[in-house]
Design an enzyme around this catalytic site. Sequence first.
Site, PDB file in Angstrom:
ATOM      1  N   HIS A  72       9.095  53.844  62.941  1.00  8.94           N
ATOM      2  CA  HIS A  72       9.372  52.410  62.824  1.00  8.94           C
ATOM      3  C   HIS A  72      10.513  52.218  61.824  1.00  8.94           C
ATOM      4  CE1 HIS A  72       5.597  50.267  64.555  1.00  8.94           C
ATOM      5  NE2 HIS A  72       5.871  51.372  65.247  1.00  8.94           N
ATOM      6  N   TYR A 200       3.466  41.363  59.566  1.00 15.54           N
ATOM      7  CA  TYR A 200       2.703  40.897  58.396  1.00 15.54           C
ATOM      8  C   TYR A 200       2.801  39.373  58.408  1.00 15.54           C
ATOM      9  CZ  TYR A 200       2.577  45.646  56.480  1.00 15.54           C
ATOM     10  OH  TYR A 200       2.344  46.996  56.281  1.00 15.54           O
TER      11      TYR A 200
HETATM   12  C1  PHB Z   1      -3.047  49.941  59.752  1.00 12.81           C
HETATM   13  O1  PHB Z   1      -2.433  50.150  60.824  1.00 12.81           O
HETATM   14  O2  PHB Z   1      -4.272  50.157  59.623  1.00 12.81           O
HETATM   15  C2  PHB Z   1      -2.285  49.364  58.578  1.00 12.81           C
HETATM   16  C3  PHB Z   1      -0.901  49.295  58.653  1.00 12.81           C
HETATM   17  C4  PHB Z   1      -0.197  48.771  57.584  1.00 12.81           C
HETATM   18  C5  PHB Z   1      -0.890  48.310  56.476  1.00 12.81           C
HETATM   19  C6  PHB Z   1      -2.290  48.386  56.406  1.00 12.81           C
HETATM   20  C7  PHB Z   1      -2.988  48.909  57.473  1.00 12.81           C
HETATM   21  O3  PHB Z   1      -0.197  47.774  55.432  1.00 12.81           O
END
Ligand code: PHB
Length: 389
Positions: A72, A200
């Site tokens: 990514h 996010y």
């Molecule tokens: C997840 O895919 O579980 C994951 C990804 C990024 C994060 C926290 C959890 O910041």
Amino acid sequence: MRTQVAIIGGGPSGLLLAQLLQTKGVDSVILERQSRAHVLGRIRAGVLERGLLDLMQEAGVADRMQAEGFTHDGTLISYGDEMFRVDFKALTGHAVMVYGQTEVTRDLYEARDRTGGEVIHNVQDVTIHDANSDSPSVSYTVNGQTQTISCDFVAGCDGFHGVSRQTIPADLRREFEKVYPFGWLGILSETPPVNHELIYASSDRGFALCSMRNAGLSRYYVQCDLSDSPENWTDDAFWAELKRRIPSDQAAKLITGPSIEKSIAPLRSFVCEPMCWGRLFLCGDAAHIVPPTGAKGLNTAASDVHYLFEGLAQFYATGKTQGIDAYSERALARVWKAERFSWWFSSLMHQFPDQSGFDLRMQQAEIAFLRSNESAQRAMAENYVGLPY
Ligand code: PHB
Ligand code: FAS
């Protein structure tokens, strides 16, 4: 029984340390409280820093990750219906790898088996003796029999609820903790991810995260109350809430399906200083915890393992102790930077029950600044892809 390094904990920290030591001919035995199936049944981290990838390659365990992991180059950040991208590659020259912790752990167990390394599962009553001497040992019971391993060093890789940290005398430990007034309700679903990159999401209803494990397996989270429980949430209720928290154009293309795992993780920041006592060294969650917002938990365990491996390899190759003597200080310097980033990102993206109107405007201004300022995005990106070891 005797070994050079007794490792308590068969999670990613213990397994990775054992595999690295094995590349230098250093013998270790791993003591794990649970069965292998139980350890592999945990659904945890999903995003790996370049440092962890490098360590997996150094340990000779990176083939499947390189073949099946997803690189990514950036991530998406949304607030309400607005969304922008932080381009890690353009800003730092680095990317991250999306590959579940479950798979990392599986790869490490298979390598342990392949190289004939010992993991003793279902152990109980693990006790560390004489850690502050040149001849420590670890006792434990398995199948009702009490056994003792004498060793040169003990690596406490037994997580937040393990015995290692408690072995350091309370008057020698300084513990720092912040408990967040919310948790993450997470689900795993055999559905295609809503976006090829992570989202996010900050919203007036709370935080949400859209992540994935592969093209047919998605991982989603919504911020929930600490008093909440997975049983309170039907799948339909979860999907409806997630759609309210992400931009409408993303919600419109979200493919829902039955959850195959549903759990709530509490959020805390925690650090124990020092991370060693005599010949006992703490690694990973045994020494520190971060809220998962910044994907730093597993990745900071990896940098601990790197520093400890370097110190132990130096000792066994030359007899010198500079590396192990400096371990705690070196590890903590990076741990605190990961704690800061995880706290900053969690404070930015979550709704706090007691936050004032001014606090909300500060969050909105910080997100707007992050959206508009390349230096702010570079600072975020450098922390997210992983600060240098
Ligand atoms: C997840 O895919 O579980 C994951 C990804 C990024 C994060 C926290 C959890 O910041
Ligand atoms: P672990 O806790 O993984 O492993 C410790 C091992 O020691 C366990 O297998 C345990 O059974 C064993 N053990 C404990 N006590 C013992 C004893 N007395 N004797 C022998 N063995 C003992 N990080 C992220 O980056 N992103 C996430 O989304 C994320 N989600 C998480 C969700 C949850 C519920 C939890 C608890 C953590 C999450 N983390 C996440 C953090 C997590 O990934 C850790 O950072 C990572 O597991 C650290 O690995 P270890 O240090 O090996 O600790």
